[in-house]
Design an enzyme around this catalytic site. Structure first.
Site, PDB file in Angstrom:
ATOM      1  N   ASP A  28       0.849  -1.191   0.000  1.00  0.00           N
ATOM      2  CA  ASP A  28       0.000   0.000   0.000  1.00  0.00           C
ATOM      3  C   ASP A  28       0.889   1.248   0.000  1.00  0.00           C
ATOM      4  O   ASP A  28       1.887   1.299   0.711  1.00  0.00           O
ATOM      5  CB  ASP A  28      -0.892  -0.014   1.245  1.00  0.00           C
ATOM      6  N   ASN A  85     -13.224  -3.566   2.916  1.00  0.00           N
ATOM      7  CA  ASN A  85     -14.230  -2.519   3.062  1.00  0.00           C
ATOM      8  C   ASN A  85     -15.210  -2.631   1.905  1.00  0.00           C
ATOM      9  O   ASN A  85     -14.816  -2.900   0.775  1.00  0.00           O
ATOM     10  CB  ASN A  85     -13.560  -1.138   3.049  1.00  0.00           C
ATOM     11  N   GLN A  92     -14.307   2.259   1.820  1.00  0.00           N
ATOM     12  CA  GLN A  92     -13.768   1.867   0.519  1.00  0.00           C
ATOM     13  C   GLN A  92     -13.566   3.124  -0.322  1.00  0.00           C
ATOM     14  O   GLN A  92     -14.497   3.907  -0.522  1.00  0.00           O
ATOM     15  CB  GLN A  92     -14.709   0.891  -0.200  1.00  0.00           C
ATOM     16  N   HIS A  98     -10.640  -5.342  -2.827  1.00  0.00           N
ATOM     17  CA  HIS A  98      -9.276  -5.588  -2.376  1.00  0.00           C
ATOM     18  C   HIS A  98      -9.279  -5.980  -0.907  1.00  0.00           C
ATOM     19  O   HIS A  98     -10.143  -5.568  -0.142  1.00  0.00           O
ATOM     20  CB  HIS A  98      -8.364  -4.381  -2.620  1.00  0.00           C
ATOM     21  N   HIS A 100      -7.013  -5.814   2.434  1.00  0.00           N
ATOM     22  CA  HIS A 100      -5.869  -5.233   3.126  1.00  0.00           C
ATOM     23  C   HIS A 100      -5.253  -6.336   3.992  1.00  0.00           C
ATOM     24  O   HIS A 100      -5.979  -7.049   4.695  1.00  0.00           O
ATOM     25  CB  HIS A 100      -6.306  -4.097   4.059  1.00  0.00           C
TER      26      HIS A 100
END
Length: 112
Positions: A28, A85, A92, A98, A100
């Site tokens: 990230d 999310n 989100q 996706h 995390h």
């Protein structure tokens, strides 16, 4: 095309942690923990709410890839958090599903 589709298509560079034919995981750019990677399907799915029964296999691959990312980054044994999310109210910000994968520090609950 969304930013994650561009990353999956290698149009935008990323620091890849893991990749196979269905998913790609990368660090990230705004980490919230010492280790923070994102695991995405290479095929665009906006979010959990938009997933269909045909997405079952790739959704499972996302979680198995998250485990692999935790192993590869050295956080598997000490514990890690996975977060998905769903929707703007849930946090989100990129509408490409996706996961995390975060670790490297103690995680509080509730997350906030």
């Amino acid at each position: 095309m969304c930013i994650f589709c561009k990353i999956a298509n290698k149009e935008i560079p990323s620091k890849v942690v893991f990749e196979d034919e269905h998913v790609i995981a990368f660090h990230d750019v705004n980490p919230q923990a010492p280790t923070h990677a994102l695991v995405i399907p290479k095929r665009h799915i906006a979010g959990i709410a938009q997933a269909t029964p045909e997405d079952e296999a790739v959704l499972g691959r996302l979680l198995l890839a998250a485990r692999r990312v935790a192993e590869l980054t050295g956080i598997a044994e000490s514990g890690f958090r996975t977060v998905v999310n769903s929707g703007a109210n849930a946090g989100q910000t990129v509408f490409h599903i996706h996961v995390h994968v975060m670790g490297g520090r103690p995680m509080a609950w509730p997350p906030g």
